[in-house]
Design a protein around this motif. Structure first.
Motif, short mmCIF file in Angstrom:
data_model
loop_
_atom_site.label_atom_id
_atom_site.label_comp_id
_atom_site.label_asym_id
_atom_site.label_seq_id
_atom_site.Cartn_x
_atom_site.Cartn_y
_atom_site.Cartn_z
N ALA A 164 0.84 -1.21 0.00
CA ALA A 164 0.00 0.00 0.00
C ALA A 164 0.87 1.26 0.00
O ALA A 164 0.56 2.24 -0.69
CB ALA A 164 -0.92 -0.03 1.22
N HIS A 165 1.98 1.23 0.78
CA HIS A 165 2.89 2.38 0.79
C HIS A 165 3.50 2.61 -0.58
O HIS A 165 3.64 3.75 -1.04
CB HIS A 165 4.00 2.15 1.82
CG HIS A 165 3.56 2.37 3.24
ND1 HIS A 165 3.07 3.56 3.70
CD2 HIS A 165 3.55 1.54 4.31
CE1 HIS A 165 2.78 3.46 4.98
NE2 HIS A 165 3.05 2.23 5.37
N ILE A 166 3.88 1.50 -1.25
CA ILE A 166 4.49 1.64 -2.58
C ILE A 166 3.49 2.26 -3.56
O ILE A 166 3.83 3.15 -4.35
CB ILE A 166 4.97 0.25 -3.08
CG1 ILE A 166 6.16 -0.22 -2.21
CG2 ILE A 166 5.39 0.33 -4.55
CD1 ILE A 166 6.63 -1.62 -2.53
N ARG A 167 2.25 1.79 -3.51
CA ARG A 167 1.24 2.34 -4.41
C ARG A 167 0.98 3.82 -4.12
O ARG A 167 0.83 4.63 -5.03
CB ARG A 167 -0.06 1.54 -4.29
CG ARG A 167 0.02 0.12 -4.81
CD ARG A 167 -1.37 -0.49 -4.98
NE ARG A 167 -2.13 -0.44 -3.74
CZ ARG A 167 -2.13 -1.41 -2.83
NH1 ARG A 167 -1.36 -2.49 -3.02
NH2 ARG A 167 -2.86 -1.31 -1.73
N LYS A 168 0.94 4.15 -2.83
CA LYS A 168 0.67 5.54 -2.45
C LYS A 168 1.78 6.47 -2.94
O LYS A 168 1.51 7.56 -3.49
CB LYS A 168 0.54 5.62 -0.93
CG LYS A 168 0.16 7.00 -0.41
CD LYS A 168 -0.02 6.96 1.10
CE LYS A 168 -0.40 8.34 1.62
NZ LYS A 168 -0.59 8.35 3.10
N ILE A 169 3.04 6.04 -2.77
CA ILE A 169 4.16 6.87 -3.23
C ILE A 169 4.17 6.95 -4.75
O ILE A 169 4.44 8.02 -5.35
CB ILE A 169 5.49 6.30 -2.71
CG1 ILE A 169 5.54 6.40 -1.18
CG2 ILE A 169 6.69 7.04 -3.31
CD1 ILE A 169 6.76 5.75 -0.56
N ALA A 170 3.85 5.85 -5.42
CA ALA A 170 3.82 5.84 -6.88
C ALA A 170 2.75 6.81 -7.40
O ALA A 170 2.97 7.56 -8.37
CB ALA A 170 3.56 4.42 -7.39
N GLU A 171 1.58 6.81 -6.76
CA GLU A 171 0.52 7.74 -7.16
C GLU A 171 0.95 9.19 -6.94
O GLU A 171 0.68 10.07 -7.76
CB GLU A 171 -0.75 7.44 -6.38
CG GLU A 171 -1.39 6.11 -6.75
CD GLU A 171 -2.56 5.76 -5.83
OE1 GLU A 171 -2.78 6.54 -4.86
OE2 GLU A 171 -3.21 4.73 -6.06
#
Length: 377
Positions: free
Chosen positions: A298-305
């Motif tokens: 979830a952290h990776i997706r949030k930073i990617a967004e």
């Protein structure tokens, strides 16, 4: 102390044995060393005794021959003494070499060679008369007393056997001529000495296993000592856990810092996320710059967004990369084709958004990615 000894039920560890060896605490059998020296001397005299006897006979023979000139010239006496010493030196030296070899073997046969400076250091406990009395009247003193009595009994029995064995020969020595009678007496003496020395083998066969057993008993440990040693060797589990946790968090932070530099993030879509980076001008394959499951995903997706890194949903590919590739490693060769299709779509979509191409790329279809069966998780 007795209760403490009863608690020592665990076999000594390798570290315990190593520490004891460094302190000079190794099994030693004095009976073996004594026996080897005596047997070595007997064998040496048996093999080279006639040379020693012959040299002694010639030395005394020449020593009692005195010419008239020798009485008035001291230098001639010194020359005669030198000749006599040279006559006896080599036969005696040969026997001494045999003695040294047997002595070294006897002392290192049990416990091996060991040099320890700690064992050479003076210990006040050894100078305590009370401890000395305890050793004399304790179990160790009793064992030494039993060994001494056994040695006396064995030697007396062997001496009686030798007397019966050489009785007739001893009776006829006085009728033999010189020097053959002297040589015969020396030969009997050597054989008696060798037999008496070999009789100590019986004591040695008992003493060596006992010394090994006693040394092992002295090094035995309590269960708490074993636990403490294991803890000291491996480290405190709580400290190690905190270190691993800190390293894991640092590793996660480093991966999250690499997400904005990624070219694409492939997701499961919720349980797994992997971030890939590819340099078209380089020679290497695409690299994994971040990966995570559940909360980390979830952290990776949030930073990617937040950094506008493309996110694609490809469950099979995401799981395959997650389970087969570690941080900063290149993706496996079997996944090249699937990752190439993903990157081709991402780069084409990027060019379309920048206006470099007018035609929008076809819709990405995760089910058509070529994932080998052995890479499907």
């Amino acid at each position: 102390m007795a209760a403490d000894d009863q608690d020592r039920t665990e076999e000594p560890t390798a570290k315990k044995k190593s520490d004891a060896r460094n302190k000079g605490q190794i099994p030693r059998s004095r009976e073996l060393g004594t026996m080897m020296v005596l047997v070595g001397g007997g064998i040496g005299f048996l093999l080279w005794g006639h040379y020693v006897a012959g040299a002694l006979f010639r030395m005394f023979q020449e020593g009692f021959i005195l010419e008239r000139e020798d009485a008035f010239d001291m230098s001639r006496m010194l020359v005669k003494l030198e000749d006599m010493m040279y006559e006896i030196m080599w036969p005696v030296l040969t026997v001494l070499i045999v003695l040294v070899v047997f002595a070294v073997i006897g002392n290192i046969a049990v416990g091996g060679y060991n040099f320890s400076t700690k064992a050479m250091q003076p210990k006040l406990s050894k100078m305590n008369p009370i401890n000395g009395i305890k050793r004399i009247f304790g179990m160790q003193g009793l064992i030494e007393l039993v060994k001494s009595i056994a040695k006396v009994a064995v030697v007396i029995g062997s001496a009686y056997m030798c007397f019966n064995l050489f009785y007739q020969e001893l009776l006829h020595i006085n009728i033999e001529n010189m020097p053959s009678g002297l040589f015969k007496a020396l030969e009997i003496l050597i054989w008696v000495f060798l037999i008496l020395s070999c009789s100590l083998i019986i004591i040695t066969l008992i003493d060596v296993p006992y010394q090994l057993y006693n040394h092992n008993e002295q090094l035995k440990m309590t269960k708490q000592e074993v636990k403490d040693e294991h803890k000291n060797a491996e480290g405190d589990p709580q400290v190690k856990g905190r270190i691993r946790s800190a390293m894991f968090r640092a590793h996660q932070r480093r991966m999250l810092q690499e997400v904005p530099k990624a070219d694409v993030v492939v997701t499961n879509p919720t349980h797994f996320a992997v971030a890939l980076k590819y340099d078209p001008l380089g020679t290497g394959a695409p690299r994994l710059v971040a990966k995570g499951a559940d909360e980390m995903a979830a952290h990776i997706r949030k930073i990617a967004e937040a950094h506008q890194v493309p996110i694609l949903t490809a469950p099979l590919l995401a799981r395959a990369i997650y389970y087969t590739t570690e941080f900063e490693e290149e993706i496996p060769e079997k996944l090249f084709a699937a990752v190439a299709q993903v990157l081709a779509y991402v780069f084409a979509l990027r060019d379309y958004k920048k206006g470099k191409v007018k035609k929008r790329p076809k819709q990405f279809t995760p089910s058509k990615l070529p994932i080998p069966p052995d890479m499907q998780y």
